[in-house]
Scaffold this active site. Structure first.
Site, PDB file in Angstrom:
ATOM      1  N   ARG A 155       0.866  -1.170   0.000  1.00 16.76           N
ATOM      2  CA  ARG A 155       0.000   0.000   0.000  1.00 16.76           C
ATOM      3  C   ARG A 155       0.902   1.219   0.000  1.00 16.76           C
ATOM      4  O   ARG A 155       1.957   1.227   0.670  1.00 16.76           O
ATOM      5  CB  ARG A 155      -0.899   0.033   1.244  1.00 16.76           C
ATOM      6  CG  ARG A 155      -2.050  -0.975   1.223  1.00 16.76           C
ATOM      7  CD  ARG A 155      -3.114  -0.645   0.159  1.00 16.76           C
ATOM      8  NE  ARG A 155      -4.228  -1.573   0.162  1.00 16.76           N
ATOM      9  CZ  ARG A 155      -4.312  -2.654  -0.621  1.00 16.76           C
ATOM     10  NH1 ARG A 155      -3.332  -2.949  -1.466  1.00 16.76           N
ATOM     11  NH2 ARG A 155      -5.371  -3.426  -0.581  1.00 16.76           N
ATOM     12  N   HIS A 159      -1.303  -0.328  -9.816  1.00 15.78           N
ATOM     13  CA  HIS A 159      -1.899  -1.278  -8.868  1.00 15.78           C
ATOM     14  C   HIS A 159      -2.323  -2.575  -9.580  1.00 15.78           C
ATOM     15  O   HIS A 159      -3.478  -3.004  -9.502  1.00 15.78           O
ATOM     16  CB  HIS A 159      -3.105  -0.646  -8.145  1.00 15.78           C
ATOM     17  CG  HIS A 159      -3.441  -1.320  -6.839  1.00 15.78           C
ATOM     18  ND1 HIS A 159      -3.801  -0.648  -5.709  1.00 15.78           N
ATOM     19  CD2 HIS A 159      -3.488  -2.638  -6.506  1.00 15.78           C
ATOM     20  CE1 HIS A 159      -4.051  -1.508  -4.726  1.00 15.78           C
ATOM     21  NE2 HIS A 159      -3.869  -2.737  -5.199  1.00 15.78           N
TER      22      HIS A 159
HETATM   23  P1  NDP Z   1      -0.866 -11.464   5.087  1.00 18.03           P
HETATM   24  O1  NDP Z   1      -1.762 -10.962   6.157  1.00 18.03           O
HETATM   25  O2  NDP Z   1      -0.957 -12.891   4.692  1.00 18.03           O
HETATM   26  O3  NDP Z   1       0.656 -11.211   5.494  1.00 18.03           O
HETATM   27  C1  NDP Z   1       1.066 -10.029   6.088  1.00 18.03           C
HETATM   28  C2  NDP Z   1       2.507 -10.172   6.530  1.00 18.03           C
HETATM   29  O4  NDP Z   1       2.955  -8.892   7.004  1.00 18.03           O
HETATM   30  C3  NDP Z   1       2.670 -11.153   7.693  1.00 18.03           C
HETATM   31  O5  NDP Z   1       3.880 -11.858   7.569  1.00 18.03           O
HETATM   32  C4  NDP Z   1       2.721 -10.227   8.897  1.00 18.03           C
HETATM   33  O6  NDP Z   1       3.430 -10.735  10.023  1.00 18.03           O
HETATM   34  C5  NDP Z   1       3.468  -9.049   8.316  1.00 18.03           C
HETATM   35  N1  NDP Z   1       3.236  -7.854   9.143  1.00 18.03           N
HETATM   36  C6  NDP Z   1       2.072  -7.269   9.459  1.00 18.03           C
HETATM   37  N2  NDP Z   1       2.281  -6.229  10.291  1.00 18.03           N
HETATM   38  C7  NDP Z   1       3.607  -6.182  10.501  1.00 18.03           C
HETATM   39  C8  NDP Z   1       4.432  -5.360  11.303  1.00 18.03           C
HETATM   40  N3  NDP Z   1       3.940  -4.369  12.042  1.00 18.03           N
HETATM   41  N4  NDP Z   1       5.762  -5.615  11.317  1.00 18.03           N
HETATM   42  C9  NDP Z   1       6.275  -6.631  10.585  1.00 18.03           C
HETATM   43  N5  NDP Z   1       5.548  -7.450   9.801  1.00 18.03           N
HETATM   44  C10 NDP Z   1       4.222  -7.226   9.772  1.00 18.03           C
HETATM   45  O7  NDP Z   1      -1.101 -10.525   3.824  1.00 18.03           O
HETATM   46  P2  NDP Z   1      -0.889 -10.878   2.278  1.00 18.03           P
HETATM   47  O8  NDP Z   1       0.464 -11.458   2.120  1.00 18.03           O
HETATM   48  O9  NDP Z   1      -2.043 -11.645   1.750  1.00 18.03           O
HETATM   49  O10 NDP Z   1      -0.971  -9.422   1.614  1.00 18.03           O
HETATM   50  C11 NDP Z   1      -0.062  -8.397   1.971  1.00 18.03           C
HETATM   51  C12 NDP Z   1      -0.543  -7.077   1.397  1.00 18.03           C
HETATM   52  O11 NDP Z   1      -0.340  -7.031  -0.007  1.00 18.03           O
HETATM   53  C13 NDP Z   1      -2.045  -6.787   1.526  1.00 18.03           C
HETATM   54  O12 NDP Z   1      -2.362  -6.344   2.817  1.00 18.03           O
HETATM   55  C14 NDP Z   1      -2.260  -5.714   0.480  1.00 18.03           C
HETATM   56  O13 NDP Z   1      -2.070  -4.439   1.056  1.00 18.03           O
HETATM   57  C15 NDP Z   1      -1.155  -5.983  -0.537  1.00 18.03           C
HETATM   58  N6  NDP Z   1      -1.691  -6.389  -1.836  1.00 18.03           N
HETATM   59  C16 NDP Z   1      -1.358  -5.652  -2.955  1.00 18.03           C
HETATM   60  C17 NDP Z   1      -1.798  -6.017  -4.193  1.00 18.03           C
HETATM   61  C18 NDP Z   1      -1.345  -5.303  -5.411  1.00 18.03           C
HETATM   62  O14 NDP Z   1      -1.817  -5.610  -6.513  1.00 18.03           O
HETATM   63  N7  NDP Z   1      -0.428  -4.377  -5.308  1.00 18.03           N
HETATM   64  C19 NDP Z   1      -2.666  -7.200  -4.375  1.00 18.03           C
HETATM   65  C20 NDP Z   1      -2.897  -7.942  -3.173  1.00 18.03           C
HETATM   66  C21 NDP Z   1      -2.441  -7.526  -1.936  1.00 18.03           C
HETATM   67  P3  NDP Z   1       2.976 -12.086  10.773  1.00 18.03           P
HETATM   68  O15 NDP Z   1       3.404 -13.199   9.833  1.00 18.03           O
HETATM   69  O16 NDP Z   1       3.737 -12.070  12.027  1.00 18.03           O
HETATM   70  O17 NDP Z   1       1.488 -12.017  10.933  1.00 18.03           O
HETATM   71  C1  OXD Z   2      -5.705  -6.411  -2.723  1.00 22.58           C
HETATM   72  C2  OXD Z   2      -5.368  -5.455  -3.755  1.00 22.58           C
HETATM   73  O1  OXD Z   2      -5.451  -6.117  -1.557  1.00 22.58           O
HETATM   74  O2  OXD Z   2      -5.865  -5.590  -4.862  1.00 22.58           O
HETATM   75  O3  OXD Z   2      -6.206  -7.492  -3.049  1.00 22.58           O
HETATM   76  O4  OXD Z   2      -4.565  -4.550  -3.529  1.00 22.58           O
END
Ligand code: NDP
Ligand code: OXD
Length: 310
Positions: free
Chosen positions: A225, A273
């Protein structure tokens, strides 16, 4: 037989495609859209207007039509208390994240941006090769999307450092967590790939101080994001040459405003995006499957913790 539950659907994009897939998966499903929809059992939404969601007072669960729930969580207090928010997990997005990440890392390793610039001025300018084995990549976020990215880069022969909130174990990846862990990862990241959700804890986490922890001439790849990275700090590091390039797929304001410097900065690649677009067929199947598990009184994965923010 038509299912006995009802669905409220709202998404600014692809609403007809979602509806078609849901109807194909469950013929006869009671599917409603718009402000005059009756009270439904489940809402499937992306960026819903608050009023539309607030009218749905009988919901048993809200499904986000994507992986990130930062915008949905801004309206959580308008939902009936205790209604779970459930997000899409992978459904084909992880492969796309792997492709984007590999592309950015390989383009950097093979100096393709430099050669494109040289070609533009007809320069024949071979540079020394960089060895994959000493070109480290950091992945911030080791979740559904970050883990496959880290794993694939490691499998390909890059030293990979990963960072998460709680300690994780990904074979082949140096896993770190917490504040000290972030510094360790950044200090080792010739390329840093951002895949943490936007939460109160991650907003602006790549700022002037943390960007300075990266090796000189590092590359930033933000696929999560926009607000996870401080734009102004990134521009300053790009202008000074501390950071050599940024691949940015996400922005604090989307679409990226016409007058934003990112559009024309020679150190920035802008993509709209698209790093991982939700494949509607697979995601619709995943959501229907979860609805029916809930109907059967079973547990589902992907339930968001609103206090944690993801
Ligand atoms: P998940 O919830 O599966 O994974 C999130 C990861 O981030 C976890 O490993 C989590 O740690 C870590 N995390 C969260 N907060 C912190 C913190 N404060 N410090 C360190 N690590 C942290 O999410 P996804 O992998 O499914 O997706 C990640 C992001 O990708 C989404 O939230 C979205 O914003 C973005 N996205 C973007 C897209 C695009 O097209 N650009 C499409 C899809 C998603 P822990 O393992 O300890 O819980
Ligand atoms: C998602 C995205 O979070 O599209 O799935 O960014």
């Amino acid at each position: 037989m038509a299912p006995h539950y009802s669905i409220f659907l709202h998404t600014p994009e692809d609403q007809d495609t979602w509806a078609a897939h849901l109807r194909e998966l469950r013929p006869g499903v009671a599917l409603h859209t718009g402000g005059n929809a009756p009270l439904c059992d489940y809402a499937l939404v992306w960026n819903p207007p608050v009023e539309l969601l607030a009218r749905q007072t009988k919901l048993r669960a809200v499904f986000a039509l994507g992986a990130g729930v930062d915008s949905l969580l801004t309206v959580v207090d308008r939902l009936p208390p205790g209604v779970p928010i459930i997000r899409v997990e992978d459904a084909g997005m992880a492969d796309q994240m792997v492709e984007y990440s590999l592309f950015a890392v390989l383009e950097t390793l093979r100096r393709m941006r430099e050669y494109r610039a040289a070609q533009a001025s007809r320069q024949w300018a071979p540079a020394a090769p960089l060895a994959r084995s000493s070109f480290s990549v950091g992945v911030l976020g080791l979740g559904t999307l970050g883990t496959p990215v880290a794993r694939e880069l490691a499998r390909t022969g890059f030293p990979v450092w990963g960072w998460s909130r709680t300690p994780r174990d990904v074979p082949g990846v140096q896993c770190c967590s917490g504040t000290a862990g972030m510094r360790e990862v950044l200090e080792h990241s010739n390329v840093v790939i951002v895949l943490v959700p936007l939460t109160d804890d991650t907003r602006g986490i790549l700022n002037s101080t943390t960007l300075a922890m990266l090796p000189r001439r590092a590359v930033v790849v933000n696929l999560a994001r926009g607000a996870v990275v401080d734009d102004q700090a990134l521009l300053e590091h790009l202008d000074s040459g501390g950071i050599s390039h940024a691949y940015l797929d996400v922005f604090s304001t989307e679409p990226l405003p016409q007058d934003h410097r990112f559009w024309t900065h020679r150190g920035v690649t802008v993509t709209p995006h698209i790093a991982a677009q939700t494949p509607v067929d697979a995601a619709a199947r995943q959501i229907i499957c979860k609805i029916e598990r809930l109907e059967a009184g079973e547990e589902v994965t992907g339930v968001v913790n609103p206090h944690r923010g993801y």
